[in-house]
Design an enzyme around this catalytic site. Structure first.
Site, PDB file in Angstrom:
ATOM      1  N   SER A   1      11.103   6.896  56.084  1.00  0.00           N
ATOM      2  CA  SER A   1      12.144   6.258  56.891  1.00  0.00           C
ATOM      3  C   SER A   1      13.101   5.433  56.043  1.00  0.00           C
ATOM      4  O   SER A   1      12.764   4.989  54.935  1.00  0.00           O
ATOM      5  CB  SER A   1      11.501   5.362  57.952  1.00  0.00           C
TER       6      SER A   1
HETATM    7  N1  SAM Z   1       5.462   6.090  57.710  1.00  0.00           N
HETATM    8  C1  SAM Z   1       5.923   7.173  56.900  1.00  0.00           C
HETATM    9  C2  SAM Z   1       6.362   6.726  55.533  1.00  0.00           C
HETATM   10  O1  SAM Z   1       6.352   5.521  55.255  1.00  0.00           O
HETATM   11  O2  SAM Z   1       6.696   7.607  54.732  1.00  0.00           O
HETATM   12  C3  SAM Z   1       7.019   7.998  57.542  1.00  0.00           C
HETATM   13  C4  SAM Z   1       6.488   8.798  58.619  1.00  0.00           C
HETATM   14  S1  SAM Z   1       7.396  10.213  59.108  1.00  0.00           S
HETATM   15  C5  SAM Z   1       8.870   9.544  59.753  1.00  0.00           C
HETATM   16  C6  SAM Z   1       6.378  10.585  60.536  1.00  0.00           C
HETATM   17  C7  SAM Z   1       4.989  11.083  60.181  1.00  0.00           C
HETATM   18  O3  SAM Z   1       4.218  11.163  61.380  1.00  0.00           O
HETATM   19  C8  SAM Z   1       4.990  12.474  59.551  1.00  0.00           C
HETATM   20  O4  SAM Z   1       4.342  12.440  58.318  1.00  0.00           O
HETATM   21  C9  SAM Z   1       4.209  13.308  60.570  1.00  0.00           C
HETATM   22  O5  SAM Z   1       3.458  14.343  59.997  1.00  0.00           O
HETATM   23  C10 SAM Z   1       3.332  12.264  61.230  1.00  0.00           C
HETATM   24  N2  SAM Z   1       2.790  12.596  62.540  1.00  0.00           N
HETATM   25  C11 SAM Z   1       3.388  13.228  63.579  1.00  0.00           C
HETATM   26  N3  SAM Z   1       2.542  13.331  64.623  1.00  0.00           N
HETATM   27  C12 SAM Z   1       1.381  12.725  64.227  1.00  0.00           C
HETATM   28  C13 SAM Z   1       0.120  12.498  64.856  1.00  0.00           C
HETATM   29  N4  SAM Z   1      -0.154  12.877  66.124  1.00  0.00           N
HETATM   30  N5  SAM Z   1      -0.836  11.857  64.168  1.00  0.00           N
HETATM   31  C14 SAM Z   1      -0.616  11.451  62.891  1.00  0.00           C
HETATM   32  N6  SAM Z   1       0.548  11.646  62.239  1.00  0.00           N
HETATM   33  C15 SAM Z   1       1.538  12.274  62.910  1.00  0.00           C
END
Ligand code: SAM
Length: 229
Positions: A68
């Site tokens: 992000s």
């Molecule tokens: N917090 C992260 C960082 O600092 O890089 C950015 C996260 S990215 C915007 C969103 C993440 O949520 C992705 O890696 C995606 O694979 C994960 N995601 C989506 N659905 C999910 C779920 N049900 N459980 C765990 N992770 C999930």
């Protein structure tokens, strides 16, 4: 965190990021600013993106996912109102950057990611940096981590169609939950706080995150649009 700031060629870029992107947008909480100054964001991005690590936007991290925008990381951290003796759950480890920022402030961070490869990569970075208070899990974070609950703070870094009930259930009394909620390509950042048996809710700002995919999220196959937060 093991890192010699004197040797950090990115220190100046990071300082400018905090000044121009975060303080200027009115984030003033000392612990949040200190964490944003301390965590080496360039180590959490893909090698060919390191020059852009401190720019004012989201970046691709592979698997159709993103790290992000720095301001959004700071804003969501600020909204959690973390104390240094609290335990946090993060849903969506991604690169691990947000978890490292949370770990700089809170006592323990549990972070769950659905892509094992992203989680494994984040684990390597935490090891390299000597970060020991982040615990990684692979699975569906929409269900939370019942075995580790309750949490004083929960952050979801992917967009939910509605607030997962499991996460509300796993909030401690007085606990805060920050997450984007809304449609597939546009959401509102919401803060929920548990007050006894009730929840107070506040809408903060419009955002656009990649989808939260899981039992209490979107279904698999919901297309990704690049460079959402
Ligand atoms: N917090 C992260 C960082 O600092 O890089 C950015 C996260 S990215 C915007 C969103 C993440 O949520 C992705 O890696 C995606 O694979 C994960 N995601 C989506 N659905 C999910 C779920 N049900 N459980 C765990 N992770 C999930």
């Amino acid at each position: 965190m093991r890192a010699d700031n004197q040797d950090d060629m990115y220190l100046e870029k990071r300082e400018r990021m905090v000044r121009e992107q975060i303080e200027r947008r009115d984030i003033r909480t000392p612990s949040v600013l200190e964490a944003m100054r301390a965590v080496p964001r360039h180590l959490f991005v893909l090698p060919d993106q390191q020059n852009h690590a401190y720019s004012d936007g989201a970046l691709r991290i592979g698997h159709g996912q993103t790290i992000s925008q720095p301001y959004i990381v700071a804003l969501m951290t600020d909204l959690l109102k973390l104390q240094d003796d609290e335990t946090v759950l993060e849903v969506g480890t991604g690169s691990g950057y947000q978890a490292a920022v949370l770990a700089h402030i809170a006592e323990e961070v549990h972070t769950i990611e659905r892509h094992a490869a992203l989680s494994d990569n984040a684990a390597l970075i935490f090891e390299e940096l000597g970060i020991e208070n982040v615990h990684l899990y692979v699975g569906d974070g929409t269900l939370g981590l019942p075995d580790q609950a309750p949490f004083q703070a929960i952050m979801v870094t992917a967009a939910a169609p509605k607030v997962p009930q499991a996460l509300l259930d796993q909030l401690d009394d007085g606990g805060r939950l920050v997450l984007p909620v809304g449609r597939r390509f546009s959401q509102v950042l919401e803060v929920w706080q548990r007050v006894g048996a009730k929840y107070e809710q506040e809408a903060v700002t419009a955002v656009a995150f990649v989808p939260l995919i899981g039992e209490e999220g979107w279904s698999e196959g919901t297309g990704d649009r690049s460079l959402m937060w």
